[in-house]
Design a protein around this motif. Structure first.
Motif, PDB file in Angstrom:
ATOM      1  N   GLU A  11       0.836  -1.191   0.000  1.00  0.00           N
ATOM      2  CA  GLU A  11       0.000   0.000   0.000  1.00  0.00           C
ATOM      3  C   GLU A  11       0.873   1.245   0.000  1.00  0.00           C
ATOM      4  N   ASP A  12       0.471   2.238  -0.780  1.00  0.00           N
ATOM      5  CA  ASP A  12       1.149   3.528  -0.781  1.00  0.00           C
ATOM      6  C   ASP A  12       0.385   4.440   0.164  1.00  0.00           C
ATOM      7  N   LEU A  13       0.949   4.635   1.353  1.00  0.00           N
ATOM      8  CA  LEU A  13       0.280   5.438   2.381  1.00  0.00           C
ATOM      9  C   LEU A  13       1.152   6.616   2.765  1.00  0.00           C
ATOM     10  N   LYS A  14       0.559   7.798   2.708  1.00  0.00           N
ATOM     11  CA  LYS A  14       1.221   9.015   3.167  1.00  0.00           C
ATOM     12  C   LYS A  14       0.297   9.708   4.156  1.00  0.00           C
ATOM     13  N   LEU A  15       0.849  10.220   5.237  1.00  0.00           N
ATOM     14  CA  LEU A  15       0.062  10.978   6.207  1.00  0.00           C
ATOM     15  C   LEU A  15       0.617  12.382   6.314  1.00  0.00           C
ATOM     16  N   LEU A  16      -0.210  13.354   5.995  1.00  0.00           N
ATOM     17  CA  LEU A  16       0.158  14.755   6.172  1.00  0.00           C
ATOM     18  C   LEU A  16      -0.266  15.164   7.575  1.00  0.00           C
ATOM     19  N   GLY A  17       0.673  15.648   8.354  1.00  0.00           N
ATOM     20  CA  GLY A  17       0.352  15.996   9.730  1.00  0.00           C
ATOM     21  C   GLY A  17       1.234  17.098  10.264  1.00  0.00           C
ATOM     22  N   MET A  18       1.082  17.357  11.535  1.00  0.00           N
ATOM     23  CA  MET A  18       1.925  18.289  12.263  1.00  0.00           C
ATOM     24  C   MET A  18       2.225  17.658  13.606  1.00  0.00           C
ATOM     25  N   VAL A  19       3.445  17.793  14.073  1.00  0.00           N
ATOM     26  CA  VAL A  19       3.905  17.009  15.207  1.00  0.00           C
ATOM     27  C   VAL A  19       3.076  17.212  16.468  1.00  0.00           C
ATOM     28  N   VAL A  20       2.532  18.418  16.687  1.00  0.00           N
ATOM     29  CA  VAL A  20       1.755  18.658  17.912  1.00  0.00           C
ATOM     30  C   VAL A  20       0.251  18.687  17.661  1.00  0.00           C
ATOM     31  N   SER A  21      -0.181  18.307  16.486  1.00  0.00           N
ATOM     32  CA  SER A  21      -1.614  18.244  16.209  1.00  0.00           C
ATOM     33  C   SER A  21      -2.216  16.995  16.843  1.00  0.00           C
ATOM     34  N   PRO A  22      -3.128  17.147  17.811  1.00  0.00           N
ATOM     35  CA  PRO A  22      -3.738  15.955  18.400  1.00  0.00           C
ATOM     36  C   PRO A  22      -4.508  15.131  17.374  1.00  0.00           C
ATOM     37  N   PHE A  23      -5.035  15.801  16.353  1.00  0.00           N
ATOM     38  CA  PHE A  23      -5.813  15.095  15.348  1.00  0.00           C
ATOM     39  C   PHE A  23      -4.914  14.246  14.448  1.00  0.00           C
ATOM     40  N   ALA A  24      -3.723  14.761  14.143  1.00  0.00           N
ATOM     41  CA  ALA A  24      -2.757  13.958  13.385  1.00  0.00           C
ATOM     42  C   ALA A  24      -2.257  12.793  14.234  1.00  0.00           C
ATOM     43  N   ILE A  25      -2.033  13.051  15.519  1.00  0.00           N
ATOM     44  CA  ILE A  25      -1.593  11.992  16.423  1.00  0.00           C
ATOM     45  C   ILE A  25      -2.673  10.920  16.541  1.00  0.00           C
ATOM     46  N   ARG A  26      -3.922  11.336  16.508  1.00  0.00           N
ATOM     47  CA  ARG A  26      -5.049  10.386  16.542  1.00  0.00           C
ATOM     48  C   ARG A  26      -4.914   9.371  15.411  1.00  0.00           C
ATOM     49  N   VAL A  27      -4.626   9.848  14.220  1.00  0.00           N
ATOM     50  CA  VAL A  27      -4.480   8.957  13.076  1.00  0.00           C
ATOM     51  C   VAL A  27      -3.239   8.082  13.224  1.00  0.00           C
ATOM     52  N   ARG A  28      -2.163   8.659  13.718  1.00  0.00           N
ATOM     53  CA  ARG A  28      -0.934   7.885  13.912  1.00  0.00           C
ATOM     54  C   ARG A  28      -1.134   6.774  14.940  1.00  0.00           C
ATOM     55  N   ILE A  37       4.568  12.972   6.526  1.00  0.00           N
ATOM     56  CA  ILE A  37       5.014  14.236   5.933  1.00  0.00           C
ATOM     57  C   ILE A  37       4.605  15.377   6.859  1.00  0.00           C
ATOM     58  N   GLN A  38       5.610  16.031   7.426  1.00  0.00           N
ATOM     59  CA  GLN A  38       5.362  17.138   8.349  1.00  0.00           C
ATOM     60  C   GLN A  38       4.954  18.388   7.571  1.00  0.00           C
ATOM     61  N   GLU A  39       3.832  18.989   7.965  1.00  0.00           N
ATOM     62  CA  GLU A  39       3.341  20.197   7.313  1.00  0.00           C
ATOM     63  C   GLU A  39       3.663  21.440   8.148  1.00  0.00           C
ATOM     64  N   ASP A  40       3.962  22.521   7.467  1.00  0.00           N
ATOM     65  CA  ASP A  40       4.101  23.842   8.087  1.00  0.00           C
ATOM     66  C   ASP A  40       2.794  24.584   7.820  1.00  0.00           C
ATOM     67  N   LEU A  41       1.967  24.727   8.847  1.00  0.00           N
ATOM     68  CA  LEU A  41       0.634  25.288   8.620  1.00  0.00           C
ATOM     69  C   LEU A  41       0.652  26.787   8.353  1.00  0.00           C
ATOM     70  N   SER A  42       1.807  27.417   8.559  1.00  0.00           N
ATOM     71  CA  SER A  42       1.932  28.820   8.170  1.00  0.00           C
ATOM     72  C   SER A  42       2.347  28.957   6.706  1.00  0.00           C
ATOM     73  N   ASN A  43       2.721  27.841   6.101  1.00  0.00           N
ATOM     74  CA  ASN A  43       3.107  27.822   4.694  1.00  0.00           C
ATOM     75  C   ASN A  43       2.698  26.466   4.125  1.00  0.00           C
ATOM     76  N   LYS A  44       1.404  26.296   3.936  1.00  0.00           N
ATOM     77  CA  LYS A  44       0.847  24.998   3.580  1.00  0.00           C
ATOM     78  C   LYS A  44       1.318  24.548   2.196  1.00  0.00           C
ATOM     79  N   SER A  45       1.633  23.282   2.116  1.00  0.00           N
ATOM     80  CA  SER A  45       2.151  22.733   0.868  1.00  0.00           C
ATOM     81  C   SER A  45       1.045  22.609  -0.175  1.00  0.00           C
ATOM     82  N   ASP A  46       1.470  22.556  -1.423  1.00  0.00           N
ATOM     83  CA  ASP A  46       0.512  22.328  -2.513  1.00  0.00           C
ATOM     84  C   ASP A  46      -0.173  20.983  -2.356  1.00  0.00           C
TER      85      ASP A  46
END
Length: 226
Positions: free
Chosen positions: A5-22, A35-44
């Protein structure tokens, strides 16, 4: 599910919601690319994967994005072999959905409001009061749902454990930063003991960040706001 399976998770290290999925992925023993996201500069990739809310987490499975943490947890539970996350009994599953919604719709706005919404000491005290009232209800829910067992999910962590457990490191951070005890053992002894047990699980130890990460995040956000 079999095969690679090709699985990618876009998250942020201190996001409880991302941690929920992890936590869900860890429970299933599934490998994925984080894949760590910078929410002040969101990726394409984030903007194209979640064009409605533009938020993390997003699970990208074989090129197809799945958004919203509780939706993703259920998707992971249905898709992959391993320990069941949601209850199989229809009534127990309905109860789990109800209390998961309570965590996100009532408890989460209360405890985050201590920082985000409270501008005065009186307003902060009111948000703390709301938080403790919600925690008391979760204490009663735990007593009923667990039936004397170790976790909401029984003898191992399940859906409600993941939904609430992803917030615990933030609760510890609030104690450090603001001196606020979210789960008070004097008023919610069952939930306080549950929180200790949850933090010792292999799933939590694998993906939940250190409390200092949340403390540093709050400090950096406060400095940036000045």
């Amino acid at each position: 599910m079999e095969g690679k399976e090709d699985l990618k998770l876009l998250g942020m290290v201190v996001s409880p919601f991302a941690i929920r999925v992890r936590l869900a992925l860890s429970t299933k023993g599934v490998s994925y690319e984080y894949i760590q996201e910078d929410l002040s500069n969101k990726s394409d990739l984030l903007l194209s994967s979640n064009p409605v809310h533009k938020k993390v987490p997003v699970l990208i499975h074989n090129g197809k994005p799945v958004c919203e943490s509780r939706v993703i947890v259920e998707y992971v539970d249905e898709l992959f072999a391993g320990p069941a996350i949601l209850p199989t009994d229809p009534y127990e599953r309905a109860a789990a959905h109800f209390w998961a919604a309570f965590v996100d719709d009532k408890l989460h706005p209360a405890w985050t409001g201590i920082v985000r919404e409270a501008k005065t000491e009186d307003e902060r005290a009111e948000k703390v009061k709301e938080t403790h009232a919600a925690i008391k209800q979760m204490e009663e829910a735990f007593a009923k749902i667990s039936e004397g067992k170790t976790f909401f999910g029984g003898n191992s962590i399940g859906y409600l454990d993941i939904v609430l457990g992803c917030c615990l490191f933030w609760f510890d951070a609030f104690r450090t930063i603001f001196g606020v005890e979210i789960i008070r053992s004097s008023e919610a002894p069952l939930l306080a003991a549950w929180a200790e047990r949850f933090g010792e699980t292999a799933e939590a130890k694998k993906v939940v960040p250190e409390v200092d990460r949340a403390v540093q995040y709050v400090a950096a956000a406060a400095a940036a706001a000045k």
